[in-house]
Design a protein around this motif. Structure first.
Motif, PDB file in Angstrom:
ATOM      1  N   GLN A  34       0.833  -1.193   0.000  1.00 20.70           N
ATOM      2  CA  GLN A  34       0.000   0.000   0.000  1.00 20.70           C
ATOM      3  C   GLN A  34       0.874   1.252   0.000  1.00 20.70           C
ATOM      4  OE1 GLN A  34      -3.072  -1.554  -0.951  1.00 20.70           O
ATOM      5  NE2 GLN A  34      -3.656   0.401  -0.026  1.00 20.70           N
ATOM      6  N   GLY A  35       0.481   2.220  -0.807  1.00 14.96           N
ATOM      7  CA  GLY A  35       1.244   3.452  -0.917  1.00 14.96           C
ATOM      8  C   GLY A  35       0.902   4.426   0.182  1.00 14.96           C
ATOM      9  N   GLY A  36       1.091   4.002   1.433  1.00 14.46           N
ATOM     10  CA  GLY A  36       0.744   4.847   2.570  1.00 14.46           C
ATOM     11  C   GLY A  36       1.948   5.553   3.153  1.00 14.46           C
ATOM     12  N   GLY A  37       1.714   6.240   4.295  1.00 15.85           N
ATOM     13  CA  GLY A  37       2.727   7.095   4.866  1.00 15.85           C
ATOM     14  C   GLY A  37       3.930   6.387   5.434  1.00 15.85           C
ATOM     15  N   ASP A  38       3.823   5.116   5.793  1.00 14.41           N
ATOM     16  CA  ASP A  38       4.938   4.418   6.419  1.00 14.41           C
ATOM     17  C   ASP A  38       5.887   3.775   5.421  1.00 14.41           C
ATOM     18  OD1 ASP A  38       4.114   5.044   8.990  1.00 14.41           O
ATOM     19  OD2 ASP A  38       2.802   3.286   9.121  1.00 14.41           O
ATOM     20  N   ASN A  39       5.653   4.004   4.144  1.00 14.46           N
ATOM     21  CA  ASN A  39       6.481   3.380   3.123  1.00 14.46           C
ATOM     22  C   ASN A  39       7.373   4.417   2.439  1.00 14.46           C
ATOM     23  OD1 ASN A  39       5.477   0.709   3.418  1.00 14.46           O
ATOM     24  ND2 ASN A  39       3.626   1.313   2.306  1.00 14.46           N
ATOM     25  N   TYR A  40       8.333   3.895   1.671  1.00 17.57           N
ATOM     26  CA  TYR A  40       9.245   4.768   0.933  1.00 17.57           C
ATOM     27  C   TYR A  40       8.695   5.111  -0.446  1.00 17.57           C
ATOM     28  CZ  TYR A  40      12.162   3.048   4.683  1.00 17.57           C
ATOM     29  OH  TYR A  40      12.655   2.728   5.925  1.00 17.57           O
ATOM     30  N   TYR A  41       7.439   4.718  -0.665  1.00 21.17           N
ATOM     31  CA  TYR A  41       6.703   5.109  -1.854  1.00 21.17           C
ATOM     32  C   TYR A  41       5.311   5.507  -1.386  1.00 21.17           C
ATOM     33  CZ  TYR A  41       5.608   0.172  -1.176  1.00 21.17           C
ATOM     34  OH  TYR A  41       5.272  -1.033  -0.618  1.00 21.17           O
ATOM     35  N   PHE A  42       4.713   6.428  -2.063  1.00 17.15           N
ATOM     36  CA  PHE A  42       3.450   7.003  -1.586  1.00 17.15           C
ATOM     37  C   PHE A  42       2.585   7.324  -2.784  1.00 17.15           C
ATOM     38  CE2 PHE A  42       0.580  10.251  -0.016  1.00 17.15           C
ATOM     39  CZ  PHE A  42       0.381   9.940   1.324  1.00 17.15           C
ATOM     40  N   ALA A  43       1.318   6.985  -2.711  1.00 15.56           N
ATOM     41  CA  ALA A  43       0.383   7.310  -3.787  1.00 15.56           C
ATOM     42  C   ALA A  43      -0.997   7.512  -3.182  1.00 15.56           C
ATOM     43  CB  ALA A  43       0.340   6.209  -4.831  1.00 15.56           C
ATOM     44  N   THR A  44      -1.609   8.634  -3.484  1.00 14.18           N
ATOM     45  CA  THR A  44      -2.917   8.956  -2.919  1.00 14.18           C
ATOM     46  C   THR A  44      -3.727   9.754  -3.920  1.00 14.18           C
ATOM     47  OG1 THR A  44      -4.032   9.904  -0.987  1.00 14.18           O
ATOM     48  CG2 THR A  44      -2.179  11.136  -1.884  1.00 14.18           C
ATOM     49  N   SER A  45      -5.022   9.827  -3.703  1.00 13.27           N
ATOM     50  CA  SER A  45      -5.900  10.659  -4.526  1.00 13.27           C
ATOM     51  C   SER A  45      -6.725  11.551  -3.607  1.00 13.27           C
ATOM     52  CB  SER A  45      -6.813   9.789  -5.404  1.00 13.27           C
ATOM     53  OG  SER A  45      -7.678   9.007  -4.599  1.00 13.27           O
ATOM     54  N   ASN A  46      -7.436  12.497  -4.201  1.00  9.68           N
ATOM     55  CA  ASN A  46      -8.229  13.421  -3.388  1.00  9.68           C
ATOM     56  C   ASN A  46      -9.498  12.739  -2.904  1.00  9.68           C
ATOM     57  OD1 ASN A  46      -9.014  13.515  -6.206  1.00  9.68           O
ATOM     58  ND2 ASN A  46     -10.341  15.268  -5.701  1.00  9.68           N
ATOM     59  N   GLY A  47      -9.711  12.773  -1.604  1.00  5.84           N
ATOM     60  CA  GLY A  47     -10.903  12.131  -1.029  1.00  5.84           C
ATOM     61  C   GLY A  47     -12.140  12.993  -1.087  1.00  5.84           C
ATOM     62  N   SER A  48     -11.990  14.239  -1.523  1.00  4.57           N
ATOM     63  CA  SER A  48     -13.128  15.149  -1.638  1.00  4.57           C
ATOM     64  C   SER A  48     -12.825  16.152  -2.739  1.00  4.57           C
ATOM     65  CB  SER A  48     -13.384  15.869  -0.308  1.00  4.57           C
ATOM     66  OG  SER A  48     -12.244  16.624   0.077  1.00  4.57           O
ATOM     67  N   PRO A  49     -13.853  16.840  -3.259  1.00  4.10           N
ATOM     68  CA  PRO A  49     -13.609  17.823  -4.323  1.00  4.10           C
ATOM     69  C   PRO A  49     -12.609  18.890  -3.878  1.00  4.10           C
ATOM     70  CG  PRO A  49     -15.950  17.350  -4.165  1.00  4.10           C
ATOM     71  CD  PRO A  49     -15.311  16.685  -2.970  1.00  4.10           C
ATOM     72  N   THR A  50     -11.770  19.307  -4.812  1.00  2.00           N
ATOM     73  CA  THR A  50     -10.741  20.301  -4.497  1.00  2.00           C
ATOM     74  C   THR A  50     -10.439  21.138  -5.719  1.00  2.00           C
ATOM     75  OG1 THR A  50      -8.504  20.608  -3.616  1.00  2.00           O
ATOM     76  CG2 THR A  50      -8.854  18.718  -5.042  1.00  2.00           C
TER      77      THR A  50
END
Length: 504
Positions: free
Chosen positions: A174-190
């Motif tokens: 998973q591309g979460g905060g505890d890894n050396y790779y990170f991937a996320t998308s916007n959870g709400s309109p922005t």
């Protein structure tokens, strides 16, 4: 070893939007767009648009070399349309972290995203192919965003032509905060870019808004992957894919330049001095400065210098390699070349190497100021008439003599010719050197000659005078400037005048 994590460096806001927030440390994509970021290299914000630059053909897959990829302008499913993309490289305590972002036109379905980091310059060409090739060590980051989820499942691959399908799986998770790779998308309109309009807008939503899960961003610590032996990356490509499988058909793409190893070079001409041994070549002194503006120490830099005549490599100087140029370090060197060119335009090319990886060559030019000379020539002449018996007749003979000289210090005269207007005699001299010549070579040459005029201009022969002129011509060889001087003398027959007979 504890590696830097992309979300925790304080250099970039991985918060699912493009907005630079004063209360949050680090850059955001608005800073990249406005040139206010602290990245040492970035692609800028690349606008792609609908119906542009999509993959085509069965060979366009991640398991194939770039040489088999094909592209065209056209459409893909709306959920696979990338409208914007960017990448930015940062030095986090000596580690290379690259942040990236992209968006989608529609969120109707799961997103299968991929990002290639290439060592070669990979970009679409007008003929529908791509420039560049894969090199072992290229990195592929695959991120699968399941519909409704903001965290991506990430797979990291390294291009390795010894592996099946040319890809070696490095890490998965998973591309979460505890890894050396990170991937996320916007959870709400922005807020979105002014050039972005989604396929569907919720009532009351501003036109330039990212609907939920249409914007994604991430980061990757490349030093962690290579354990600090990081190759030089020069370009990246963001892609959408038909599925999470490595052999999936590729859909849309956006590509850009990203130089993680960055070398700059500048050059200036310090001086140009005429070579006093020959006066036809110039000693040009140049200074070049190289700076490591990228990430990591550059192990070795090769130089090629063109002295100003690209068609003739024989006059090019040989410059020594430079080693171990640290990040942020600059070094300057001076050297002198001897050239017939006035002025030369000198070009230096520097190619950096990190391990076995060669960086893109960088060039710099400098043109010296032209040397302007002011050549001068002088000539003197004297002459004397006398009578002589020739063929049973008394005739007038004129004897003349003189000197021709180089009158300008620091300047050579060649192809010197002296011509007498009455006799037609010509005297040739290869060279006349200046008075300040270090070797004391000849500054002046003497000449002499004789001619017999065919007529007199006075009834009293003793008062007869013949006017006689010589012309001296020489050429300054550096610039091809011709100079000339004349001298005229009256040639009396006697030292004392006689009385002309009275006119009847």
């Amino acid at each position: 070893m504890a590696w830097e994590k992309p979300h925790a460096t304080g250099q970039f806001e991985l918060d699912g939007n493009i907005i630079s927030e004063a209360a949050v440390p680090g850059d955001d994509w608005q800073d990249i767009a406005n040139g206010l970021d602290s990245a040492f290299s970035d692609s800028g914000i690349i606008v792609d648009g609908l119906g542009m630059s999509i993959f085509t053909g069965g060979g366009s897959k991640d398991i194939r070399d770039v040489t088999q990829w094909r592209w065209t302008d056209g459409s893909v499913p709306d959920k696979d349309e990338i409208l914007h993309s960017a990448a930015a490289a940062y030095n986090a305590n000596g580690e290379l972290i690259v942040y990236l972002m992209g968006d989608r036109y529609s969120t109707d379905g799961s997103a299968q995203m991929g990002v290639w980091f290439f060592q070669d310059r990979v970009a679409p060409k007008p003929d529908g192919t791509f420039s560049g090739v894969h090199k072992n060590g290229d990195v592929l980051m695959l991120a699968e965003f399941v519909q409704g989820g903001t965290q991506a499942h990430v797979k990291l691959y390294e291009w390795d032509d010894t592996q099946k399908d040319n890809l070696k799986l490095i890490f998965e998770g998973q591309g979460g905060g505890d890894n050396y790779y990170f991937a996320t998308s916007n959870g709400s309109p922005t807020q979105a870019w002014d050039t972005y309009t989604p396929k569907s807008l919720v009532d009351g939503m501003p036109e330039h808004t990212y609907p939920e899960n249409s914007f994604f961003e991430g980061g990757i610590n490349l030093s962690w992957i290579f354990e600090n032996a990081v190759p030089c990356f020069s370009s990246y490509l963001m892609e959408t894919r038909s599925s999470h499988r490595v052999n999936a058909q590729l859909k849309d793409f956006v590509s850009g330049n990203l130089d993680t190893c960055k070398l700059s070079i500048s050059k200036e001409c310090l001086s140009s001095e005429l070579e006093r041994s020959d006066y036809i070549t110039i000693n040009h002194t140049f200074k070049y400065t190289v700076t490591n503006e990228g990430f990591g120490t550059i192990d070795r830099i090769e130089f090629h210098d063109d002295a100003g005549s690209p068609e003739d490599p024989n006059d090019d100087p040989t410059l020594s390699d430079m080693t171990d140029l640290a990040t942020g370090e600059s070094r300057s060197y001076s050297y002198t070349i001897n050239s017939y060119l006035n002025p030369p335009t000198n070009t230096i090319t520097a190619t950096g190497h990190i391990g076995e990886y060669a960086m893109a060559p960088e060039t710099a030019q400098s043109t010296c100021q032209k040397i302007t000379l002011n050549p001068a020539i002088s000539i003197t002449k004297t002459c004397k008439q006398k009578l002589e018996t020739l063929g049973g007749q008394v005739v007038v003979r004129v004897d003349y003599e003189g000197r021709v000289c180089n009158e300008q210090n620091g300047t050579l005269l060649t192809n010197v010719h002296v011509t007498d207007d009455k006799s037609g005699e010509m005297f040739d001299y290869d060279a006349l050197y200046p008075a300040d010549d270090p070797q004391g070579r000849t500054q002046c040459e003497s000449f002499s000659g004789t001619y017999r005029p065919t007529a007199t201009v006075s009834e009293c022969a003793i008062n007869n005078t013949h006017r006689n002129t010589v012309v001296g011509i020489g050429t300054e060889p550096l610039n091809g400037t011709e100079v000339r001087a004349t001298a005229t003398s009256n040639c009396p027959l006697c030292d004392e005048e006689c009385v002309e007979p009275a006119q009847p």
